[in-house]
Scaffold this motif. Sequence first.
Motif, PDB file in Angstrom:
ATOM      1  N   LYS A  22       0.914  -1.151  -0.058  1.00 29.08           N
ATOM      2  CA  LYS A  22      -0.041  -0.042   0.049  1.00 29.08           C
ATOM      3  C   LYS A  22       0.872   1.141   0.006  1.00 29.08           C
ATOM      4  N   ARG A  23       0.291   2.135  -0.692  1.00 31.61           N
ATOM      5  CA  ARG A  23       1.162   3.572  -0.747  1.00 31.61           C
ATOM      6  C   ARG A  23       0.765   4.364   0.571  1.00 31.61           C
ATOM      7  N   VAL A  24       1.911   4.750   1.258  1.00 28.51           N
ATOM      8  CA  VAL A  24       1.629   5.579   2.793  1.00 28.51           C
ATOM      9  C   VAL A  24       1.961   7.105   2.349  1.00 28.51           C
ATOM     10  N   TRP A  25       1.281   7.765   2.904  1.00 27.00           N
ATOM     11  CA  TRP A  25       1.395   9.195   3.004  1.00 27.00           C
ATOM     12  C   TRP A  25       1.470   9.644   4.233  1.00 27.00           C
ATOM     13  N   LEU A  26       2.431  10.586   4.596  1.00 26.33           N
ATOM     14  CA  LEU A  26       3.033  11.086   5.796  1.00 26.33           C
ATOM     15  C   LEU A  26       2.794  12.518   5.750  1.00 26.33           C
ATOM     16  N   VAL A  27       1.806  12.926   6.605  1.00 22.09           N
ATOM     17  CA  VAL A  27       1.510  14.277   6.649  1.00 22.09           C
ATOM     18  C   VAL A  27       2.171  15.025   7.493  1.00 22.09           C
ATOM     19  N   ILE A  28       3.067  16.089   7.278  1.00 23.92           N
ATOM     20  CA  ILE A  28       3.722  16.852   8.370  1.00 23.92           C
ATOM     21  C   ILE A  28       2.611  17.770   8.994  1.00 23.92           C
ATOM     22  N   PHE A  52      10.161  10.962   8.863  1.00 23.93           N
ATOM     23  CA  PHE A  52       9.627  10.755   7.562  1.00 23.93           C
ATOM     24  C   PHE A  52      10.442  10.374   6.633  1.00 23.93           C
ATOM     25  N   GLN A  53      11.658  11.264   6.207  1.00 22.85           N
ATOM     26  CA  GLN A  53      12.523  11.050   5.175  1.00 22.85           C
ATOM     27  C   GLN A  53      13.092   9.711   5.407  1.00 22.85           C
ATOM     28  N   SER A  54      13.632   9.174   6.528  1.00 20.17           N
ATOM     29  CA  SER A  54      14.088   8.124   6.915  1.00 20.17           C
ATOM     30  C   SER A  54      13.565   6.871   6.389  1.00 20.17           C
ATOM     31  N   LEU A  55      11.894   6.872   6.913  1.00 23.78           N
ATOM     32  CA  LEU A  55      11.140   6.147   6.262  1.00 23.78           C
ATOM     33  C   LEU A  55      11.017   6.050   4.839  1.00 23.78           C
ATOM     34  N   MET A  56      10.787   7.126   4.111  1.00 21.85           N
ATOM     35  CA  MET A  56      10.840   7.237   2.663  1.00 21.85           C
ATOM     36  C   MET A  56      11.945   6.472   2.163  1.00 21.85           C
ATOM     37  N   HIS A  57      13.234   6.811   2.729  1.00 22.40           N
ATOM     38  CA  HIS A  57      14.426   6.420   1.918  1.00 22.40           C
ATOM     39  C   HIS A  57      14.390   4.896   2.171  1.00 22.40           C
ATOM     40  N   SER A  58      13.962   4.309   3.153  1.00 26.52           N
ATOM     41  CA  SER A  58      13.956   2.735   3.236  1.00 26.52           C
ATOM     42  C   SER A  58      12.755   2.117   2.631  1.00 26.52           C
ATOM     43  N   LEU A  59      11.647   2.733   2.575  1.00 27.80           N
ATOM     44  CA  LEU A  59      10.361   1.906   1.892  1.00 27.80           C
ATOM     45  C   LEU A  59      10.045   2.604   0.671  1.00 27.80           C
ATOM     46  N   ASN A  65       7.439   2.653  -1.052  1.00 24.03           N
ATOM     47  CA  ASN A  65       6.019   3.172  -1.576  1.00 24.03           C
ATOM     48  C   ASN A  65       5.442   4.376  -0.266  1.00 24.03           C
ATOM     49  N   VAL A  66       6.517   4.793   0.404  1.00 22.08           N
ATOM     50  CA  VAL A  66       6.344   5.658   1.361  1.00 22.08           C
ATOM     51  C   VAL A  66       6.633   7.291   0.747  1.00 22.08           C
ATOM     52  N   HIS A  67       5.581   8.324   1.038  1.00 23.05           N
ATOM     53  CA  HIS A  67       5.766   9.674   0.457  1.00 23.05           C
ATOM     54  C   HIS A  67       5.507  10.437   1.557  1.00 23.05           C
ATOM     55  N   ILE A  68       5.961  11.897   1.333  1.00 26.35           N
ATOM     56  CA  ILE A  68       5.712  12.988   2.391  1.00 26.35           C
ATOM     57  C   ILE A  68       4.888  13.853   1.715  1.00 26.35           C
ATOM     58  N   ILE A  69       3.649  14.405   2.439  1.00 22.91           N
ATOM     59  CA  ILE A  69       2.943  15.457   2.223  1.00 22.91           C
ATOM     60  C   ILE A  69       3.187  16.433   3.339  1.00 22.91           C
ATOM     61  N   GLN A  96      -0.702  19.927  -2.374  1.00 24.75           N
ATOM     62  CA  GLN A  96       0.218  18.965  -1.831  1.00 24.75           C
ATOM     63  C   GLN A  96      -0.451  17.369  -1.780  1.00 24.75           C
ATOM     64  N   PHE A  97      -1.683  17.582  -1.742  1.00 24.57           N
ATOM     65  CA  PHE A  97      -2.524  16.242  -1.764  1.00 24.57           C
ATOM     66  C   PHE A  97      -2.573  15.820  -3.097  1.00 24.57           C
ATOM     67  N   LEU A  98      -2.435  16.508  -4.247  1.00 27.65           N
ATOM     68  CA  LEU A  98      -2.899  15.920  -5.499  1.00 27.65           C
ATOM     69  C   LEU A  98      -2.013  14.762  -5.973  1.00 27.65           C
ATOM     70  N   PRO A  99      -0.654  14.304  -5.529  1.00 27.90           N
ATOM     71  CA  PRO A  99      -0.015  13.215  -5.868  1.00 27.90           C
ATOM     72  C   PRO A  99      -0.989  11.961  -5.355  1.00 27.90           C
TER      73      PRO A  99
END
Length: 632
Positions: free
Chosen positions: A520-526, A568-575, A577-581, A620-623
Motif C-alpha cells: 500500500k502507498r503510505v502518505w505521511l503528513v507533516i 518521515f524521510q528515513s522511512l521514505m528512503h528505506s521504503l 512506497n512511502v511519500h511525504i505531504i 500537496q495532496f494531489l499526488p
Amino acid sequence: MNKASYRPDIDGLRAVAVLSVLFYHLHITGFSGGYIGVDVFFVISGYLITSLINSEIQRGSFSLKKFYLRRVRRLAPALIVMLVPVALVAYIVLKPDDLRSFGLSFMLLPVTLQNVVYLAEGEYFRGAELKPLLHTWSLSVEEQFYLLWPVILIYLGRFQFKIKLILVGSLIIGSFVFNLALMSITPKASFFLLPPRAWELGVGCLVALLAANEFFCGLLTEKIKTLLAFVGLLAVLYSVFWFTSETPFPGASALIPVVGTSFLLFSEIGSLTGIGKFFSLPLMVRIGLISYPMYLWHWPIISLLRQFQIDSTQPVIAVTIVFATIVLAEITYRFVESPIRQRRWFPDNYLLLVSSTVGFAFVVLFGMHLWISDGASYRYSPIARSFLTAPMLSQSNRLGFAFRVLHPKDEVGTLREDITTDRRILLWGNSHADMWSGLLMDMTKENKSSLYLNARNCRATTDSDFCCDKVQQSILDFIVSKRITDVILASTWHGSYDITDEVFERQFREVVKRISSRSKRVWLVIDVPKGKSLDPLVAYDKNPEKPQFGFVLYSEYQKQRKKQLSLFQSLMHSLSNVHIIDPSINLCNDAICPGGIGNHPWYRDENHLTNAGAKVARMQFLPVFKEDISGK
C-alpha cells in the motif's frame, strides 16, 4: 414505611447532592468526585416519582394527565425564570461560535433533547466550561424518564408483586449492561443518554416498590436500617471525595453512589440518631428544598463568569458564587416555585399551560434565531465577523455515536464510496487527520475515489487503553480486506499524549512498515504550525476594532517540522512506497506562518485548520490522486 408522609431526611440528602455538584464545579479541594451528586438526584427522583405514582395507582386515583401537569407545575416555572436572563446575558457576552451552540441547546430544551445535543456536539474544540446550559443534560434525562416510566408502571400494575420486581430488575440490569457496553464503545454516550442512565433512576424505583411492601418492610429491623444508613453514607462520601475526573464514569463505578443512595433511602435515615439528625437539620432541609433552583442557577453563573476570565477557584470568588447561587435559588423558590406548586399563583392549569407555552415559545424562537444567524454574528463588523465565525468554517467527518452504536466492532467508516474506481484511500489519525477530511471529500469526488476514516480519534500508534493494539490491528485488517490503495497518516506527532518521542517513533516506524509491506502507498503528513497567536479568537481579542491574523515565526515552526521531516524521510528512503505531504509549503513563507489572509481565516483554533485553511494546501495532496496505482 408511610410513603405519603414527608421525609425531611430526603431533602437533607438532596442538599448533599447539590452542594457536591456545586463544590465540584468550583474545583473546591476534596470534592473531586462531586459530580456524583447528579447520580444521587437520579436515584431520589426514581424513588419519589414511583412512590407517588404507585400509591395513586393503588388508590385508583392516578391519571397520566394529572401527573404530567404536576411535572410542568414543578419544573417549568423555575426553568423558564432561569433561562430568560441567562439567554439575555449570553446574547451580550458570548462570541458567535459559543452563542450558536447555546442557541441550539436553548431551542431544544422544550423537547428535552439537550443531552443529545451535547453528545453530538462534543467539547473538544471549545471547552464544556463555556457552555452555560450544559448542566441541563441531566434535566433532559429525567424528563425523558418521566415520559416513559408512568406508562410502564401502569402496565406493571397488572402483575403480582414478585413478577413486577423481576420485570423492574430486568430493566435495571439491561440498562446497566448497556451502560457497561457503551463505556467500551463511546463513554460519552453512556454519560449523556437515558438508556444507559435509566438503571440509576430504576434503582430508586425498585426501592420505592420494596418500601411499599409490608413483608419487606417487616424484615428491616432498626439494626439493619442503622447498618444501611452508615454503609450508604460511607459509599456516597467515598464517591464524592475519592472519585476524580479520571474515574471511568458512569460505568461500574456508578454502582457505589447509586447503591449507597438506595441504602440511605431504605434506612429511613430520618428516624435514626446521628446521621438522621444531620440530614434533618433545618439548614440541610432548606438547602434541599431549594436544590432544584440551586442546580439551575449555579452552572450558568460559573460558566458566564469564565467568559470574563474570572477564576472561580479563588476563595473570594467561590464564596461569592455560592452566595449568589443560594440567593437566586431562594428567590426563585420563594416567589416562583413554591407559590406555583401550592397554587397561590396560576391555580388554574390552563393559565399555567398557556404561560409555560409562551415561555417555551420564546425559548424555541430565540434559540432558532441564534442558530440561523450564526450566533448573532451581525453584532460585529464584517472584518470582526470573519474572525469570530472561523470556528464554524470547518467540517468534521469524525464518525460519532451513531456509527459506534450501529457498528460497535468496526474501527473504520466510509465517508465516500465509488465502485467505478480502484483508488481507495484511508485517512488515519486524530483530529489533525479529520481536519483534512473536508478537502479530501471534495478531491475524492472530483477524482472518483473512495475515502474512509478511522472511527476513533486515534493515531496510528497505541497511545492509551482506548487507542490500543486491538484497534490498530482492526484498522490494519481493514486495509487488506477493503483493498485500500493509499493510507494517509495525519496527526499531531512528537510531544503528543503520554508516550515519549522515542516510544512514539518506534511504534510509528513499525506501523508504517506493516502498511508498506502490504503493498500500500503510505502518505505521511507533516503537521501544521500551531500557536495561540493563530487562533482567530485570540487575534480578535487583541484588537477588536481592527483585528489582524496572528502568525508564528517560520524559524520556530521549523523546530517542529524538522523533527517530523527527519523521521518521515528515513522511512521514505528505506521504503519505496512511502511519500511525504508537507502542507507548510503553502501555509508558510520564509518568514512566518500566518493564521489567515485578508478576511479568510485558515485556523479555527490554535492548531486546527478551517476548510479554507485546508484548501490552501490542496496542491500537496494531489499526488495521492494523480500517481499510478496499477498493480496495487
